[in-house]
Design a protein around this motif. Structure first.
Motif, mmCIF file in Angstrom:
data_model
loop_
_atom_site.group_PDB
_atom_site.id
_atom_site.type_symbol
_atom_site.label_atom_id
_atom_site.label_comp_id
_atom_site.label_asym_id
_atom_site.label_seq_id
_atom_site.Cartn_x
_atom_site.Cartn_y
_atom_site.Cartn_z
ATOM 1 N N GLU A 285 0.945 -1.356 -0.064
ATOM 2 C CA GLU A 285 -0.008 0.084 0.174
ATOM 3 C C GLU A 285 0.817 1.257 -0.202
ATOM 4 N N THR A 287 0.504 5.253 0.915
ATOM 5 C CA THR A 287 -0.413 6.366 1.659
ATOM 6 C C THR A 287 0.265 7.697 1.606
ATOM 7 N N ARG A 292 3.491 0.815 2.741
ATOM 8 C CA ARG A 292 3.430 -0.309 3.708
ATOM 9 C C ARG A 292 3.832 -1.525 2.979
ATOM 10 N N LYS A 296 3.123 -5.600 7.929
ATOM 11 C CA LYS A 296 3.173 -5.115 9.276
ATOM 12 C C LYS A 296 4.169 -3.641 9.093
ATOM 13 N N PHE A 298 5.791 -0.354 8.068
ATOM 14 C CA PHE A 298 5.469 0.955 7.419
ATOM 15 C C PHE A 298 6.692 1.602 7.337
#
Length: 464
Positions: A285, A287, A292, A296, A298
């Motif tokens: 992902e 953002t 990410r 888990k 980031f």
């Protein structure tokens, strides 16, 4: 009342691409209808398309061919150098080719617009209307007739459906995207230097997703240009310590399409510069604040560039029944003709060309497009004479990777390794060869001399 905004079309894209009946109410463009000369329409003004239009215009444009180049942009910048536009070391306003002026000098027509479909039975190309920045229509939808159609629309970044990429990451498919990233980078440095509060997590951190040639070369260029920007009196914070650049690659190593020794040499140089390399992990992902990794982890970042894989433009998937592969490329025969239509051809990144004796398609590289453009001149010449189209043969002349001022590495024919000044000169010569094809030898030499002198009087990177 519907308000037309930039990028909108008078009818939905899906309808334009699938329902040719809507375009049959539009008369064919007068410059094509009833033409006594063989009509060649080239869609896409990238490396392959522009070189083909130029070669055909010089050879046949005055007498035997009616040549039209269609592109939704008004200028051309060689795509392998877009990472330099993004970093600010190449100024697109001074290094771009203006299609309108170039076309008038080289005996072809340029038509601005985005092709959204074709009618193979009628041999017609459908071009969507064009709008200005305020949403006002400049050019209405048009229909162009052809006798030979060459699709050279290149490729775009493939986000593989990853959430947040389209909204929060920047790809480097166009000059506009590269310039937008450059502005964001400059603004990031100015913001960090002027703010009173402590830098937030991820501030001045740039993540490049994808470790192909574009991603690796961009990382080195950013390392140089961000520090160059900071050196212009941005002295409130320690940019040398706070600027961070990370490359993320899902595969086991960087430069997966190039020889392993090139990857090793490039990786060592990047690590020496302090650039972090993360291989063997996927971005799940993107953002507003970072990316990410996996389930888990980031990683905060202010800037995210997406260069992880390519695909051909989506409109090719439904191009009046022509066969495409899983990433939208048109499947072509060894003559570069699209399967199932003797009048449609494809070159460059949008063509899936598997030559006899090989199992894999030709690589999506500038030298492929260059060689295919040269071959298409021979194909069209054969069509004019009523002869069979010759088969395309590809020659791999090697690979070169340039890490800004920090080193250039290459692998030539037969596995010969080159690096240092010789490799750097060879790397720059690739661009000069493109310019020679587009402008001719005299103008290329003259522009090179002028560029060499002008660099002595302007900043090393674009600062606005």
């Amino acid at each position: 009342m519907q308000i037309i905004t930039p990028g909108m079309r008078l009818v939905p894209e899906a309808v334009l691409a699938n329902d040719a009946a809507l375009f049959r109410t539009i008369p064919e463009t007068p410059s094509h209808a009833g033409s006594s000369r063989h009509r060649v329409v080239i869609v896409g003004g990238g490396a392959g398309g522009l070189e083909l239009a130029t070669r055909l215009g010089r050879k046949f444009g005055k007498r035997r061919l009616s040549i039209t180049l269609v592109d939704r942009n008004r200028t051309h910048v060689w795509k392998p150098l877009l990472h330099e536009v993004a970093s600010g070391t190449l100024n697109p306003s001074s290094d771009a080719v203006e299609y309108i002026a170039h076309a008038s000098r080289h005996h072809y027509r340029y038509r601005i617009g985005e092709v959204v479909g074709i009618d193979r039975a009628r041999r017609q190309v459908f071009v969507a209307p064009s709008f200005d920045e305020d949403g006002r229509r400049i050019i209405p939808p048009r229909v162009l007739g052809y006798d030979t159609l060459v699709l050279a629309v290149g490729s775009v970044s493939n986000d593989f459906g990853t959430p947040g990429v389209a909204r929060h990451a920047i790809a480097l498919d166009t000059t506009g995207q590269a310039s937008r990233f450059n502005k964001r980078m400059i603004d990031a440095c100015l913001r960090a230097n002027a703010q009173y509060e402590k830098l937030s997590p991820g501030q001045l951190h740039c993540i490049i997703v994808g470790a192909g040639a574009t991603g690796v070369e961009l990382a080195a260029e950013l390392h140089k240009s961000m520090r160059e920007i900071a050196s212009h009196n941005l002295d409130n914070i320690d940019f040398e310590r706070l600027i961070r650049i990370t490359i993320v690659e899902a595969g086991p190593r960087i430069l997966p399409a190039l020889p392993e020794h090139l990857a090793r040499s490039s990786a060592r140089r990047l690590v020496d510069l302090g650039i972090q390399i993360r291989c063997g992990i996927k971005v799940t992902e993107v953002t507003e604040d970072g990316i990410r990794l996996g389930e888990k982890l980031f990683v905060p970042a202010e800037l995210v560039v997406w260069s992880a894989g390519i695909k051909a433009p989506d409109f090719l998937k439904q191009l009046d029944g022509l066969e495409t592969d899983r990433i939208n490329r048109l499947v072509v025969e060894e003559t570069l003709r699209a399967k199932g239509d003797e009048s449609v051809f494809a070159i460059g990144d949008c063509a899936n060309c598997v030559l006899p004796g090989s199992e894999d398609p030709l690589p999506p590289r500038a030298q492929t497009a260059h060689q295919q453009a040269d071959h298409m001149v021979k194909v069209i010449a054969a069509r004019l004479e009523g002869q069979a189209a010759p088969a395309f043969r590809y020659g791999d002349y090697g690979s070169l990777v340039s890490l800004a001022d920090y080193g250039t590495f290459g692998s030539l024919i037969g596995g010969l390794k080159v690096e240092g000044l010789l490799a750097r000169l060879m790397y720059r010569s690739l661009y000069k060869m493109h310019l020679k094809t587009v402008h001719g030898a005299f103008k290329t030499v003259l522009d090179t001399a002028i560029g060499f002198l002008s660099r002595r009087t302007r900043p090393r990177v674009k600062l606005h």
